[in-house]
Design an enzyme around this catalytic site. Sequence first.
Site, PDB file in Angstrom:
ATOM      1  N   TYR A  24       5.821  -5.224  -6.022  1.00  0.00           N
ATOM      2  CA  TYR A  24       4.988  -4.633  -7.049  1.00  0.00           C
ATOM      3  C   TYR A  24       5.943  -4.093  -8.127  1.00  0.00           C
ATOM      4  O   TYR A  24       6.982  -3.500  -7.799  1.00  0.00           O
ATOM      5  CB  TYR A  24       4.116  -3.513  -6.473  1.00  0.00           C
ATOM      6  CG  TYR A  24       3.124  -3.014  -7.489  1.00  0.00           C
ATOM      7  CD1 TYR A  24       2.035  -3.801  -7.854  1.00  0.00           C
ATOM      8  CD2 TYR A  24       3.309  -1.794  -8.123  1.00  0.00           C
ATOM      9  CE1 TYR A  24       1.148  -3.374  -8.825  1.00  0.00           C
ATOM     10  CE2 TYR A  24       2.426  -1.353  -9.085  1.00  0.00           C
ATOM     11  CZ  TYR A  24       1.348  -2.152  -9.437  1.00  0.00           C
ATOM     12  OH  TYR A  24       0.474  -1.735 -10.404  1.00  0.00           O
ATOM     13  N   GLY A  75       0.838  -1.192   0.000  1.00  0.00           N
ATOM     14  CA  GLY A  75       0.000   0.000   0.000  1.00  0.00           C
ATOM     15  C   GLY A  75       0.870   1.237   0.000  1.00  0.00           C
ATOM     16  O   GLY A  75       2.043   1.207  -0.370  1.00  0.00           O
ATOM     17  N   ARG A  76       0.307   2.355   0.448  1.00  0.00           N
ATOM     18  CA  ARG A  76       1.080   3.596   0.477  1.00  0.00           C
ATOM     19  C   ARG A  76       1.854   3.777   1.766  1.00  0.00           C
ATOM     20  O   ARG A  76       2.758   4.614   1.843  1.00  0.00           O
ATOM     21  CB  ARG A  76       0.159   4.792   0.231  1.00  0.00           C
ATOM     22  CG  ARG A  76      -0.231   4.877  -1.247  1.00  0.00           C
ATOM     23  CD  ARG A  76      -0.883   6.172  -1.615  1.00  0.00           C
ATOM     24  NE  ARG A  76      -2.258   6.203  -1.146  1.00  0.00           N
ATOM     25  CZ  ARG A  76      -2.792   7.208  -0.469  1.00  0.00           C
ATOM     26  NH1 ARG A  76      -2.104   8.263  -0.170  1.00  0.00           N
ATOM     27  NH2 ARG A  76      -4.056   7.154  -0.107  1.00  0.00           N
ATOM     28  N   GLU A 125       5.910   3.886   1.918  1.00  0.00           N
ATOM     29  CA  GLU A 125       6.668   5.024   1.395  1.00  0.00           C
ATOM     30  C   GLU A 125       6.997   6.043   2.474  1.00  0.00           C
ATOM     31  O   GLU A 125       8.006   6.734   2.379  1.00  0.00           O
ATOM     32  CB  GLU A 125       5.945   5.690   0.226  1.00  0.00           C
ATOM     33  CG  GLU A 125       4.736   6.499   0.608  1.00  0.00           C
ATOM     34  CD  GLU A 125       3.994   7.062  -0.590  1.00  0.00           C
ATOM     35  OE1 GLU A 125       3.426   8.159  -0.451  1.00  0.00           O
ATOM     36  OE2 GLU A 125       3.951   6.411  -1.644  1.00  0.00           O
ATOM     37  N   CYS A 160       4.193  -6.384  -2.178  1.00  0.00           N
ATOM     38  CA  CYS A 160       3.780  -5.194  -2.910  1.00  0.00           C
ATOM     39  C   CYS A 160       4.799  -4.065  -2.731  1.00  0.00           C
ATOM     40  O   CYS A 160       5.931  -4.180  -3.139  1.00  0.00           O
ATOM     41  CB  CYS A 160       2.370  -4.798  -2.484  1.00  0.00           C
ATOM     42  SG  CYS A 160       1.566  -3.602  -3.558  1.00  0.00           S
ATOM     43  N   HIS A 161       4.415  -2.958  -2.100  1.00  0.00           N
ATOM     44  CA  HIS A 161       5.320  -1.848  -1.840  1.00  0.00           C
ATOM     45  C   HIS A 161       6.083  -2.002  -0.516  1.00  0.00           C
ATOM     46  O   HIS A 161       6.932  -1.183  -0.194  1.00  0.00           O
ATOM     47  CB  HIS A 161       4.554  -0.520  -1.836  1.00  0.00           C
ATOM     48  CG  HIS A 161       4.099  -0.093  -3.190  1.00  0.00           C
ATOM     49  ND1 HIS A 161       3.032  -0.664  -3.832  1.00  0.00           N
ATOM     50  CD2 HIS A 161       4.574   0.862  -4.035  1.00  0.00           C
ATOM     51  CE1 HIS A 161       2.848  -0.096  -5.002  1.00  0.00           C
ATOM     52  NE2 HIS A 161       3.776   0.834  -5.159  1.00  0.00           N
TER      53      HIS A 161
END
Length: 193
Positions: A137, A87-88, A91, A117-118
């Site tokens: 990802y 997800g975000r 980051e 993923c991330h």
Amino acid sequence: MEKILLLAGDFVEDYEAMVPCQMLQMAGYEVHTVCPDKKAGETVKTAVHDFEGDQTYSEKRGHNFGINYDFEKVNPDDYAGLVIPGGRAPEYLRLNKKVLDITRRFFAAGKPVAAICHGPQILVAADVIKGKKMTAYPAVRPEVEAVGAVWVEPSAGADNAVVDGKLVTAPAWPAHPAWIGAFIKLLGGKVEA
């Protein structure tokens, strides 16, 4: 009962936090869900990333995901393994010194780590994946390769997982059965085929 640590943050990918948490609990593990600056009983917002034929995933607001343990109390020595959803959240979580220190300690101790993923953005920032075969990802590929990890191309449908030593990675939530299955095996658990 062995404990697993799951790192979360606002706009963590909904399926990549909730489903692994539930799968690991079903398999008999105690899962501590944590987020910097959050305490047990609080929540983080999630995002649902879906693959609908666009050039990238679409994003929708997901559920609230419960935090059940205080981040400030985390001692990596107390856990058998670490889960880093995508997800975000990764980051900005990768900017947190304690998140990076926790991640490094799991690697230094040779404990299983599952990132999806991330989530590998945290592994990149922690500088723990040089020479490791892994996936993520696809948009994270440049970061993974820039720190010297060996990129493994995800198979069609993103239903694969890549294991290198005690690290298991996957490209996105469709890989949950393979990804969590491999993680449980790394933890010494049994998974029925």
